[in-house]
Design an enzyme around this catalytic site. Structure first.
Site, PDB file in Angstrom:
ATOM      1  CE  LYS A   1      -5.998   1.829  -0.655  1.00 23.83           C
ATOM      2  NZ  LYS A   1      -6.448   1.914   0.691  1.00 23.83           N
TER       3      LYS A   1
ATOM      4  CE  LYS B   1      -3.652   2.298   2.554  1.00 20.66           C
ATOM      5  NZ  LYS B   1      -4.551   2.240   3.711  1.00 20.66           N
TER       6      LYS B   1
HETATM    7  C1  PBG Z   1      -7.522   3.398   5.537  1.00 20.15           C
HETATM    8  C2  PBG Z   1      -7.743   3.183   4.087  1.00 20.15           C
HETATM    9  C3  PBG Z   1      -7.533   4.082   3.051  1.00 20.15           C
HETATM   10  C4  PBG Z   1      -7.997   3.471   1.906  1.00 20.15           C
HETATM   11  C5  PBG Z   1      -8.426   2.201   2.261  1.00 20.15           C
HETATM   12  N1  PBG Z   1      -8.252   2.036   3.616  1.00 20.15           N
HETATM   13  C6  PBG Z   1      -7.023   5.475   3.068  1.00 20.15           C
HETATM   14  C7  PBG Z   1      -5.691   5.751   3.589  1.00 20.15           C
HETATM   15  O1  PBG Z   1      -4.876   4.880   3.855  1.00 20.15           O
HETATM   16  O2  PBG Z   1      -5.430   6.948   3.763  1.00 20.15           O
HETATM   17  C8  PBG Z   1      -8.014   4.086   0.540  1.00 20.15           C
HETATM   18  C9  PBG Z   1      -9.117   3.641  -0.341  1.00 20.15           C
HETATM   19  C10 PBG Z   1      -9.436   4.538  -1.477  1.00 20.15           C
HETATM   20  O3  PBG Z   1      -8.817   5.595  -1.700  1.00 20.15           O
HETATM   21  O4  PBG Z   1     -10.367   4.169  -2.210  1.00 20.15           O
HETATM   22  N2  PBG Z   1      -6.336   2.850   6.038  1.00 20.15           N
HETATM   23 ZN    ZN Z   2      -5.935   3.624   8.087  1.00 19.57          ZN
END
Ligand code: PBG
Ligand code: ZN
Length: 334
Positions: A258, A205
């Site tokens: 992601k 991520k």
């Molecule tokens: C929270 C989380 C996020 C997303 C999924 N879980 C945001 C982040 O990490 O700031 C992003 C999903 C999206 O942008 O569609 N941890």
């Molecule tokens: Zn988070």
């Protein structure tokens, strides 16, 4: 005719033969999208009723449980059988440690219970496991002296995962990016009798600007600082393999990359290194950009969504988490 043209015989190699008719193109196609690959994310309010539009994500709403059940029932008719739930908490429920995250009466826990009661094995319920929507500082782990306190965060995340499993979640999906969380969650689930609950890790991520609309939707933006001490640096790809292989070793059942579209190289690199199913998360900013351009008449939404989903699958993703899911099936865009 020049001398050199005799060494090349036009007509022997003609790739266009396989593109001549729709049937020939279908015969030669390498990538296939199926409804069963899609996962539809939902933002869940901690209430029975309610429907709130999300301005930056046209077509996506925050829903109370009644609305969610109605929506999922319609989606199931389209063949959309998987949901990924994100919970919301009120300002009063947010605390430094985000205890609301593991409350059996929390948004995700209640919604999961009702969905599983209503739809049973017809629907796979996946739940996002992270503290950021529940902490008053909006970070994904605990803080100590302004820095992320990794190891004490693990037990809170594990409690959250166990509460989701207790509510009936089929898959728990940690998105916090703390070190060691996959192992901690697996151990806690097994120790609590949830050995059958699968674990889909947000293994790779990135600290991405594409999450902007999501943070509005989930009200989960960090109050100060950013997430770069735990989410990955977009400049790194070898590190992605390290994260993916660690999660596999810690017991992840499904890996994830992601965002998706700016990281297709990473999807394909992880695909080559692991035999686990691989998910790609087509995130909020990727969705919003397509929606905005389509609403302006600048692109053909159906064609662009199809091309984007094909790109993720072609890169090696088996599972596509996308806000376009419902539209794609309702419009037969696949
Ligand atoms: C929270 C989380 C996020 C997303 C999924 N879980 C945001 C982040 O990490 O700031 C992003 C999903 C999206 O942008 O569609 N941890
Ligand atoms: Zn988070």
């Amino acid at each position: 005719m020049s001398e050199s043209s005799t060494s090349f015989t036009p007509g022997r190699q003609r790739p266009r033969r396989l593109r001549r008719t729709p049937l020939m193109r279908e015969l030669a196609s390498e990538t296939h999208l199926r409804a069963s690959m899609l996962v539809q994310p939902h933002f869940v309010l901690n209430s029975a009723k309610g429907l709130e539009r999300i301005d930056s994500m046209p077509g996506i709403d925050r829903m109370g449980r009644a609305e969610l059940l109605k929506r999922v029932e319609l989606d199931l008719k389209l063949g959309l059988n998987q949901v990924l739930l994100f919970g919301l908490a009120s300002e009063e429920q947010k605390t430094p440690q985000g205890e609301q995250s593991a409350d059996q009466d929390g948004a995700v826990q209640r919604a999961t219970e009702e969905l599983k009661e209503e739809f049973g094995a017809e629907l796979s319920v996946m739940t996002d496991v992270c503290l950021c929507a529940y902490t008053d500082h909006g970070h994904c782990g605990l803080l100590a002296n302004g820095e992320i306190d990794n190891d004490p965060s693990l037990s809170l995340l594990a409690n959250m995962a166990v509460s989701h499993a207790g509510a009936g979640a089929d898959v728990v999906a940690p998105s916090d990016m703390m070190d060691g969380r996959v192992g901690a969650l697996r151990d806690a689930l097994d120790a609590s009798g949830f050995g059958n609950t699968a674990l889909m890790s947000y293994s790779v991520k990135y600290a991405s600007a594409y999450y902007g609309p999501f943070r509005e939707a989930a009200d989960s933006a960090p109050a100060h600082g950013d997430r770069r001490s735990y989410q990955m640096d977009p400049r790194n790809a070898r590190e992605a393999l390290r994260e993916a292989l660690l999660d596999e070793a810690e017991g992840a059942d499904i890996l994830m990359v992601k965002p998706a579209l700016a990281y297709l190289d990473v999807i394909s690199a992880v695909r080559a290194q692991s035999n686990l199913p691989l998910a790609a998360y087509n995130v909020s900013g990727e969705y919003s950009m397509v929606k905005a351009a389509a609403e302006n008449g600048w692109i053909d939404e159906a064609a662009v969504v199809r091309e984007n989903l094909i790109a993720m699958a072609r890169a090696g993703a088996d599972i596509l988490i996308t806000y376009h899911g419902r539209d794609a099936l309702a419009g037969a865009w696949l």
